[in-house]
Design an enzyme around this catalytic site. Sequence first.
Site, PDB file in Angstrom:
ATOM      1  N   ASP A  60       0.819  -1.221   0.000  1.00 32.87           N
ATOM      2  CA  ASP A  60       0.000   0.000   0.000  1.00 32.87           C
ATOM      3  C   ASP A  60       0.848   1.263   0.000  1.00 32.87           C
ATOM      4  O   ASP A  60       0.411   2.310   0.470  1.00 32.87           O
ATOM      5  CB  ASP A  60      -0.896   0.001   1.238  1.00 32.87           C
ATOM      6  CG  ASP A  60      -0.090  -0.027   2.531  1.00 32.87           C
ATOM      7  OD1 ASP A  60       0.886  -0.800   2.607  1.00 32.87           O
ATOM      8  OD2 ASP A  60      -0.402   0.747   3.455  1.00 32.87           O
ATOM      9  N   LYS A 104      -6.063  -0.530   6.957  1.00 32.71           N
ATOM     10  CA  LYS A 104      -4.852  -0.168   7.708  1.00 32.71           C
ATOM     11  C   LYS A 104      -4.795   1.337   7.928  1.00 32.71           C
ATOM     12  O   LYS A 104      -5.151   2.122   7.037  1.00 32.71           O
ATOM     13  CB  LYS A 104      -3.624  -0.622   6.932  1.00 32.71           C
ATOM     14  CG  LYS A 104      -2.341   0.059   7.393  1.00 32.71           C
ATOM     15  CD  LYS A 104      -1.141  -0.296   6.562  1.00 32.71           C
ATOM     16  CE  LYS A 104      -0.230   0.902   6.456  1.00 32.71           C
ATOM     17  NZ  LYS A 104       1.025   0.627   5.772  1.00 32.71           N
ATOM     18  N   GLU A 117      -2.296   0.053  13.907  1.00 35.06           N
ATOM     19  CA  GLU A 117      -0.837   0.102  13.745  1.00 35.06           C
ATOM     20  C   GLU A 117      -0.211   1.299  14.475  1.00 35.06           C
ATOM     21  O   GLU A 117      -0.111   2.393  13.924  1.00 35.06           O
ATOM     22  CB  GLU A 117      -0.476   0.182  12.250  1.00 35.06           C
ATOM     23  CG  GLU A 117       1.038   0.223  12.034  1.00 35.06           C
ATOM     24  CD  GLU A 117       1.462   0.232  10.567  1.00 35.06           C
ATOM     25  OE1 GLU A 117       0.590   0.253   9.685  1.00 35.06           O
ATOM     26  OE2 GLU A 117       2.667   0.213  10.312  1.00 35.06           O
ATOM     27  N   GLU A 127       3.032   2.401  15.154  1.00 36.46           N
ATOM     28  CA  GLU A 127       4.443   2.091  14.880  1.00 36.46           C
ATOM     29  C   GLU A 127       5.360   3.016  15.678  1.00 36.46           C
ATOM     30  O   GLU A 127       5.324   4.238  15.498  1.00 36.46           O
ATOM     31  CB  GLU A 127       4.769   2.243  13.386  1.00 36.46           C
ATOM     32  CG  GLU A 127       6.287   2.070  13.140  1.00 36.46           C
ATOM     33  CD  GLU A 127       6.700   1.984  11.675  1.00 36.46           C
ATOM     34  OE1 GLU A 127       5.840   2.038  10.785  1.00 36.46           O
ATOM     35  OE2 GLU A 127       7.925   1.843  11.439  1.00 36.46           O
ATOM     36  N   LYS A 179      -0.960  -4.307  14.504  1.00 32.44           N
ATOM     37  CA  LYS A 179       0.275  -4.317  13.712  1.00 32.44           C
ATOM     38  C   LYS A 179       1.314  -3.475  14.445  1.00 32.44           C
ATOM     39  O   LYS A 179       1.453  -2.273  14.181  1.00 32.44           O
ATOM     40  CB  LYS A 179      -0.014  -3.754  12.319  1.00 32.44           C
ATOM     41  CG  LYS A 179       1.212  -3.633  11.432  1.00 32.44           C
ATOM     42  CD  LYS A 179       0.801  -3.512   9.972  1.00 32.44           C
ATOM     43  CE  LYS A 179       1.968  -3.186   9.082  1.00 32.44           C
ATOM     44  NZ  LYS A 179       1.676  -3.407   7.669  1.00 32.44           N
ATOM     45  N   SER A 224       3.086  -8.613   8.539  1.00 30.41           N
ATOM     46  CA  SER A 224       2.398  -7.728   7.592  1.00 30.41           C
ATOM     47  C   SER A 224       3.497  -6.822   7.053  1.00 30.41           C
ATOM     48  O   SER A 224       3.556  -5.645   7.365  1.00 30.41           O
ATOM     49  CB  SER A 224       1.313  -6.924   8.311  1.00 30.41           C
ATOM     50  OG  SER A 224       0.737  -5.997   7.418  1.00 30.41           O
ATOM     51  N   TYR A 245       5.074   6.072   4.737  1.00 27.86           N
ATOM     52  CA  TYR A 245       4.465   4.985   3.989  1.00 27.86           C
ATOM     53  C   TYR A 245       3.541   5.444   2.892  1.00 27.86           C
ATOM     54  O   TYR A 245       3.198   6.539   2.705  1.00 27.86           O
ATOM     55  CB  TYR A 245       3.715   4.011   4.909  1.00 27.86           C
ATOM     56  CG  TYR A 245       4.005   2.611   4.481  1.00 27.86           C
ATOM     57  CD1 TYR A 245       3.103   1.913   3.692  1.00 27.86           C
ATOM     58  CD2 TYR A 245       5.216   2.036   4.766  1.00 27.86           C
ATOM     59  CE1 TYR A 245       3.407   0.645   3.248  1.00 27.86           C
ATOM     60  CE2 TYR A 245       5.522   0.780   4.322  1.00 27.86           C
ATOM     61  CZ  TYR A 245       4.620   0.086   3.563  1.00 27.86           C
ATOM     62  OH  TYR A 245       4.936  -1.156   3.114  1.00 27.86           O
TER      63      TYR A 245
HETATM   64  P1  13P Z   1       7.305  -2.251   6.553  1.00 32.04           P
HETATM   65  O1  13P Z   1       7.187  -3.726   6.730  1.00 32.04           O
HETATM   66  O2  13P Z   1       8.012  -1.826   5.311  1.00 32.04           O
HETATM   67  O3  13P Z   1       7.780  -1.556   7.791  1.00 32.04           O
HETATM   68  O4  13P Z   1       5.843  -1.665   6.322  1.00 32.04           O
HETATM   69  C1  13P Z   1       4.723  -2.310   6.673  1.00 32.04           C
HETATM   70  C2  13P Z   1       3.623  -1.319   6.725  1.00 32.04           C
HETATM   71  O5  13P Z   1       2.573  -1.547   6.185  1.00 32.04           O
HETATM   72  C3  13P Z   1       3.854  -0.059   7.456  1.00 32.04           C
HETATM   73  O6  13P Z   1       2.678   0.671   7.561  1.00 32.04           O
END
Ligand code: 13P
Length: 356
Positions: free
Chosen positions: A26, A138, A181, A183, A223, A295, A356
């Site tokens: 994505d 996502k 997610e 992160e 995630k 993922s 992203y």
């Molecule tokens: P990476 O595995 O490249 O970190 O990305 C996964 C993803 O969807 C981040 O939003």
Amino acid sequence: MTDFRKELAETASKLATPGKGILAADESTGTIGKKFASINVENTEENRRAYRELLFTTEHLENYISGVILYSETAKQSAKCGTKFIELLKKKGIVSGIKVDQGLKVLPGTNDETATMGLDTLDAMAKEYYGLGCRFAKWRAVLKISTTDGCPSEQAIQENAWGLARYGTICQANGLVPIIEPEILIDGPHSIEVSQKVTERVLASVVKALQENNIFWEGCLLKPNMVTPGSTSGVKATASEIAIRTVTALSRTIPPALVGVFFLSGGQSEEEASVNLNAMNRLEGIRRPWFLSFSYGRALQNTAVKTWAGKAENLAAAQAALLVRAKANGEAQLGKYQGTDDQSAKESLFVDNYKY
Ligand code: 13P
């Protein structure tokens, strides 16, 4: 309002099929442009379409991939034969997901921390993509660690936790399983201990916000990042330590009712991402009631995109490269991955402050 709970639970369970995980394909137009620039491919709609067709038509992909996350442009595109990508994936038994966030904006009052945009238009977008055949979504929230600047700040944690929870319930109201997610970037000189503490603090806030928004846990996926030392710490942790600290952080915060945890790769090499997931699925002595899988974006696609290099004659080799990583991660989900000697799979995929 339609009650999607049965369907949400079924979708979440299907994504969490043993030996399978999710391919994150994505990348926004800008992000894929950077990937293409590294292989001298022009960032045109046709090249983006051709590359995604390469990924999705890989033979036997469905043996290791249960879901694919699409970008909005991709969700409306078709393969050369005229079949819509969503349809093509469905025929292989792969569930289509959609990135619904609209990217990051600096959160005023913080030290350049960010909030994720897109809540205003999310209800309409979720309805539209459900109509197109997507069944999960996502939304990427990003936090950074800086012990000298006090990041992540409580303000950023609260904002991102609440945003993820609002996104989660809006998706569920429209039949899409949300992937939550939060992160925490790997960027920085921090230790693995700090990474674990911050991960626990962030996950606890996210879970509280989800609970306060009445999330349906059985139709929800997480995630998260793995717990690792910071990218400039100069320290390499073993897969075993990463597995212990990551699963410990999850077990201290995440309800067993959540169906699955699908990690992002976050700049780890293809091989590290597989080996670390494998170590988690072999771990004994720490309770882990959820399905643990992948993922990955970068850690599934890196060798494939380089092998392709925009040339039709490399298509089969690129698909073979994708399948190698998909299979490795499928095995890692089962705790059966044996590792590889391939040096290209060990190349670091870290990009400073990755978008992203
Ligand atoms: P990476 O595995 O490249 O970190 O990305 C996964 C993803 O969807 C981040 O939003």
